[in-house]
Motif scaffolding. Structure first.
Motif, PDB file in Angstrom:
ATOM      1  N   GLY A 246      35.137  -2.609  -6.008  1.00 38.42           N
ATOM      2  CA  GLY A 246      34.719  -3.511  -7.069  1.00 38.42           C
ATOM      3  C   GLY A 246      35.677  -3.605  -8.231  1.00 38.42           C
ATOM      4  N   TYR A 247      36.713  -2.782  -8.220  1.00 39.36           N
ATOM      5  CA  TYR A 247      37.654  -2.748  -9.333  1.00 39.36           C
ATOM      6  C   TYR A 247      38.866  -3.650  -9.070  1.00 39.36           C
ATOM      7  CZ  TYR A 247      35.410   1.232 -11.624  1.00 39.36           C
ATOM      8  OH  TYR A 247      34.529   2.048 -12.284  1.00 39.36           O
ATOM      9  N   GLU A 248      39.439  -4.151 -10.158  1.00 39.44           N
ATOM     10  CA  GLU A 248      40.763  -4.764 -10.073  1.00 39.44           C
ATOM     11  C   GLU A 248      41.765  -3.643  -9.826  1.00 39.44           C
ATOM     12  OE1 GLU A 248      42.339  -7.727 -10.523  1.00 39.44           O
ATOM     13  OE2 GLU A 248      40.675  -9.082 -10.958  1.00 39.44           O
ATOM     14  N   VAL A 249      42.570  -3.786  -8.782  1.00 38.05           N
ATOM     15  CA  VAL A 249      43.496  -2.726  -8.413  1.00 38.05           C
ATOM     16  C   VAL A 249      44.907  -3.276  -8.245  1.00 38.05           C
ATOM     17  CG1 VAL A 249      41.721  -1.361  -7.229  1.00 38.05           C
ATOM     18  CG2 VAL A 249      43.068  -3.035  -5.931  1.00 38.05           C
ATOM     19  N   THR A 250      45.854  -2.367  -8.272  1.00 37.51           N
ATOM     20  CA  THR A 250      47.229  -2.651  -7.872  1.00 37.51           C
ATOM     21  C   THR A 250      47.483  -1.853  -6.600  1.00 37.51           C
ATOM     22  OG1 THR A 250      48.030  -3.035 -10.115  1.00 37.51           O
ATOM     23  CG2 THR A 250      49.667  -2.411  -8.464  1.00 37.51           C
ATOM     24  N   ALA A 251      47.946  -2.520  -5.577  1.00 41.71           N
ATOM     25  CA  ALA A 251      48.258  -1.850  -4.309  1.00 41.71           C
ATOM     26  C   ALA A 251      49.727  -2.048  -3.992  1.00 41.71           C
ATOM     27  CB  ALA A 251      47.392  -2.404  -3.174  1.00 41.71           C
ATOM     28  N   TYR A 252      50.307  -1.020  -3.384  1.00 43.93           N
ATOM     29  CA  TYR A 252      51.706  -1.074  -2.964  1.00 43.93           C
ATOM     30  C   TYR A 252      51.733  -1.233  -1.443  1.00 43.93           C
ATOM     31  CZ  TYR A 252      52.902   0.265  -7.699  1.00 43.93           C
ATOM     32  OH  TYR A 252      53.045   0.269  -9.061  1.00 43.93           O
ATOM     33  N   ILE A 253      52.299  -2.361  -1.006  1.00 38.50           N
ATOM     34  CA  ILE A 253      52.233  -2.774   0.401  1.00 38.50           C
ATOM     35  C   ILE A 253      53.640  -2.831   0.986  1.00 38.50           C
ATOM     36  CG2 ILE A 253      51.399  -4.529   2.003  1.00 38.50           C
ATOM     37  CD1 ILE A 253      49.172  -3.357   0.283  1.00 38.50           C
ATOM     38  N   VAL A 254      53.816  -2.233   2.159  1.00 37.29           N
ATOM     39  CA  VAL A 254      55.089  -2.314   2.870  1.00 37.29           C
ATOM     40  C   VAL A 254      55.178  -3.660   3.576  1.00 37.29           C
ATOM     41  CG1 VAL A 254      56.556  -1.283   4.632  1.00 37.29           C
ATOM     42  CG2 VAL A 254      55.113   0.184   3.215  1.00 37.29           C
ATOM     43  N   ASP A 255      56.246  -4.401   3.296  1.00 33.19           N
ATOM     44  CA  ASP A 255      56.430  -5.726   3.872  1.00 33.19           C
ATOM     45  C   ASP A 255      56.989  -5.604   5.285  1.00 33.19           C
ATOM     46  OD1 ASP A 255      56.722  -8.443   4.274  1.00 33.19           O
ATOM     47  OD2 ASP A 255      58.599  -8.590   3.151  1.00 33.19           O
ATOM     48  N   GLN A 257      55.421  -5.675   9.749  1.00 26.21           N
ATOM     49  CA  GLN A 257      54.472  -6.340  10.638  1.00 26.21           C
ATOM     50  C   GLN A 257      53.034  -5.940  10.332  1.00 26.21           C
ATOM     51  OE1 GLN A 257      55.379  -5.781  14.762  1.00 26.21           O
ATOM     52  NE2 GLN A 257      53.643  -6.990  15.491  1.00 26.21           N
ATOM     53  N   ASP A 258      52.836  -4.700   9.909  1.00 25.44           N
ATOM     54  CA  ASP A 258      51.480  -4.212   9.665  1.00 25.44           C
ATOM     55  C   ASP A 258      51.006  -4.428   8.238  1.00 25.44           C
ATOM     56  OD1 ASP A 258      51.275  -3.259  12.297  1.00 25.44           O
ATOM     57  OD2 ASP A 258      52.285  -1.392  11.762  1.00 25.44           O
ATOM     58  N   ASN A 259      51.928  -4.614   7.289  1.00 28.18           N
ATOM     59  CA  ASN A 259      51.575  -4.726   5.864  1.00 28.18           C
ATOM     60  C   ASN A 259      50.712  -3.547   5.420  1.00 28.18           C
ATOM     61  OD1 ASN A 259      52.973  -7.124   5.377  1.00 28.18           O
ATOM     62  ND2 ASN A 259      51.256  -8.374   6.068  1.00 28.18           N
ATOM     63  N   THR A 260      51.257  -2.355   5.584  1.00 24.72           N
ATOM     64  CA  THR A 260      50.518  -1.130   5.301  1.00 24.72           C
ATOM     65  C   THR A 260      50.490  -0.825   3.808  1.00 24.72           C
ATOM     66  OG1 THR A 260      51.157  -0.232   7.453  1.00 24.72           O
ATOM     67  CG2 THR A 260      50.378   1.338   5.798  1.00 24.72           C
ATOM     68  N   ALA A 261      49.311  -0.454   3.312  1.00 26.48           N
ATOM     69  CA  ALA A 261      49.155  -0.021   1.921  1.00 26.48           C
ATOM     70  C   ALA A 261      49.414   1.468   1.841  1.00 26.48           C
ATOM     71  CB  ALA A 261      47.752  -0.339   1.427  1.00 26.48           C
ATOM     72  N   ILE A 262      50.372   1.862   0.992  1.00 25.64           N
ATOM     73  CA  ILE A 262      50.677   3.289   0.850  1.00 25.64           C
ATOM     74  C   ILE A 262      50.055   3.886  -0.405  1.00 25.64           C
ATOM     75  CG2 ILE A 262      52.832   3.017   2.119  1.00 25.64           C
ATOM     76  CD1 ILE A 262      54.281   3.415  -0.608  1.00 25.64           C
ATOM     77  N   ALA A 263      49.595   3.044  -1.334  1.00 26.41           N
ATOM     78  CA  ALA A 263      48.968   3.532  -2.563  1.00 26.41           C
ATOM     79  C   ALA A 263      48.126   2.419  -3.161  1.00 26.41           C
ATOM     80  CB  ALA A 263      50.014   3.999  -3.573  1.00 26.41           C
ATOM     81  N   CYS A 264      47.073   2.814  -3.870  1.00 19.38           N
ATOM     82  CA  CYS A 264      46.184   1.851  -4.508  1.00 19.38           C
ATOM     83  C   CYS A 264      45.640   2.501  -5.778  1.00 19.38           C
ATOM     84  CB  CYS A 264      45.049   1.468  -3.567  1.00 19.38           C
ATOM     85  SG  CYS A 264      43.945   0.184  -4.199  1.00 19.38           S
ATOM     86  N   VAL A 265      45.786   1.827  -6.918  1.00 22.54           N
ATOM     87  CA  VAL A 265      45.360   2.393  -8.198  1.00 22.54           C
ATOM     88  C   VAL A 265      44.607   1.338  -8.997  1.00 22.54           C
ATOM     89  CG1 VAL A 265      47.300   3.995  -8.293  1.00 22.54           C
ATOM     90  CG2 VAL A 265      47.525   1.742  -9.336  1.00 22.54           C
ATOM     91  N   GLU A 266      43.784   1.798  -9.905  1.00 23.85           N
ATOM     92  CA  GLU A 266      43.048   0.886 -10.774  1.00 23.85           C
ATOM     93  C   GLU A 266      43.992   0.216 -11.754  1.00 23.85           C
ATOM     94  OE1 GLU A 266      39.621   0.970 -14.289  1.00 23.85           O
ATOM     95  OE2 GLU A 266      40.063   2.782 -13.133  1.00 23.85           O
ATOM     96  N   ARG A 267      43.811  -1.080 -11.947  1.00 24.95           N
ATOM     97  CA  ARG A 267      44.570  -1.794 -12.963  1.00 24.95           C
ATOM     98  C   ARG A 267      43.947  -1.496 -14.317  1.00 24.95           C
ATOM     99  NH1 ARG A 267      45.614  -7.955 -12.297  1.00 24.95           N
ATOM    100  NH2 ARG A 267      47.213  -7.449 -13.836  1.00 24.95           N
ATOM    101  N   GLN A 268      44.685  -0.826 -15.168  1.00 23.89           N
ATOM    102  CA  GLN A 268      44.155  -0.421 -16.458  1.00 23.89           C
ATOM    103  C   GLN A 268      43.833  -1.636 -17.322  1.00 23.89           C
ATOM    104  OE1 GLN A 268      43.418   2.765 -17.169  1.00 23.89           O
ATOM    105  NE2 GLN A 268      44.063   3.183 -15.076  1.00 23.89           N
ATOM    106  N   LYS A 269      42.705  -1.536 -18.021  1.00 30.20           N
ATOM    107  CA  LYS A 269      42.251  -2.554 -18.971  1.00 30.20           C
ATOM    108  C   LYS A 269      41.938  -3.884 -18.305  1.00 30.20           C
ATOM    109  CE  LYS A 269      44.953  -0.515 -22.744  1.00 30.20           C
ATOM    110  NZ  LYS A 269      45.984  -0.742 -23.785  1.00 30.20           N
ATOM    111  N   LYS A 270      41.768  -3.862 -16.977  1.00 31.22           N
ATOM    112  CA  LYS A 270      41.449  -5.104 -16.271  1.00 31.22           C
ATOM    113  C   LYS A 270      40.019  -5.101 -15.742  1.00 31.22           C
ATOM    114  CE  LYS A 270      45.379  -7.340 -16.478  1.00 31.22           C
ATOM    115  NZ  LYS A 270      45.492  -8.681 -17.088  1.00 31.22           N
TER     116      LYS A 270
END
Length: 334
Positions: A246-255, A257-270
């Protein structure tokens, strides 16, 4: 899929069983976004972060972290070659230091001294990162450009603590990267960042709708090793995720074939999300009104639900009353 505009409540009855990505058993405080990303990339290790934050980083230690950043095999440069008088061929960081010198990332003067046990300065660290980002192609001495870059803005002093080092490496990863084969044909693209050049890594922002099999949206689910952001499913390599539903997040995605997410954090103040344990919810007398005890303010608070609210319990729209859906359950209201 019908979107919930006014209010969405997700009752995650399994939430207490889930691990929280940003809290390590070895770290006394939650990890920052910078620490989460560098740990995911293997630059730093979770079990060293507490000690690393405040300690001074030596030149040989910094070379080791840069080696981690570039994926250098620490044994690759151990062949008896000695580029610096004070770096013994059999010393711990000799292989990494030699490889960094061979790549043109480390420099030496006529003294041929590295001073491995000296604390690394912010300017020297910035110069090394600028070399990695390709700016050495423009300057005979890239250290002359350090003052024109923004890297020093992220550090607190002239010598690097671990926290400073994490900040300056993170900022370098967000820096436009110069890529070229020769000085006659080079480009600096503001959208081509060092994190993409090194790892094919992109950053996306959005609402985390599903993780670890739990969901805040009807008819939307994810596997145990997946997350869903703004309706798009990504495989993930990190532990946790449901704590950010339910939170606004920032995710780091490897570009790739799989588009794998290696990290996901809450977007502060969002985020404007109300969250509390079910144990703090008072008996529900009417489906459109909730009362709960807020531990932080030590007050009982009311939430008046709009008449068109949709209540989702672990990814399914409930068909019973709200009171019946949560009666006797343990978990979180969000």
């Amino acid at each position: 899929m019908k979107k919930v505009i006014n209010l969405l409540i997700a009752m995650c009855v399994l939430l207490q069983m889930l691990s929280f990505q940003t809290v390590s058993a070895e770290a006394s405080e939650p990890l920052s976004e910078k620490e989460i990303l560098l740990e995911a990339l293997g630059v730093i290790q979770a079990d060293e972060i507490d000690q690393l934050r405040t300690k001074k980083v030596t030149r040989r230690e910094f070379a080791g972290y840069i080696g981690n950043m570039l994926g250098i095999d620490s044994t690759s440069g151990v062949d008896g070659t000695r580029y610096y008088k004070d770096v013994a061929p059999n010393s711990r960081f000799a292989g990494t230091i030699n490889t960094l010198y061979e790549k043109g990332i480390l420099k030496r003067d006529s003294s041929m001294m590295f001073y491995p046990n000296d604390v690394v300065t912010a300017r020297d660290a910035a110069a090394i990162l600028l070399e990695i980002a390709g700016y050495g192609m423009l300057y005979d001495d890239v250290s002359s450009y350090v003052g024109n870059s923004s890297l020093l803005n992220s550090v607190s002093g002239t010598e690097l603590t671990g926290d400073d080092m994490i900040s300056i490496i993170f900022q370098a990863l967000e820096m436009p990267c110069l890529h070229s084969d020769n000085l006659e044909d080079f480009t600096i693209d503001s959208n081509y960042l060092l994190m993409y050049d090194l790892y094919k890594l992109e950053r996306i922002n959005g609402v985390l709708q599903s993780a670890e099999g739990l969901s805040i949206a009807a008819d939307l689910s994810s596997g145990e090793d997946e997350i869903v952001i703004d309706g798009i499913t990504y495989p993930k390599t990190f532990t946790g995720g449901a704590e950010l539903l339910g939170y606004e997040v920032t995710a780091y995605i490897v570009d790739d074939q799989d588009n794998t997410a290696i990290a996901c954090v809450e977007r502060q103040k969002k985020n404007k999300v109300t969250e509390f344990p079910l144990e703090e919810l008072e008996p529900v007398e009417a489906d459109l009104k909730l009362r709960y005890y807020d531990e932080a303010s030590r007050r009982t608070k009311n939430i008046q639900l709009p008449s068109n609210v949709i209540v989702v319990k672990n990814g399914e729209v409930i068909s019973t009353s709200l009171a019946d859906a949560i009666s006797g359950k343990q978990g979180t209201v969000r």
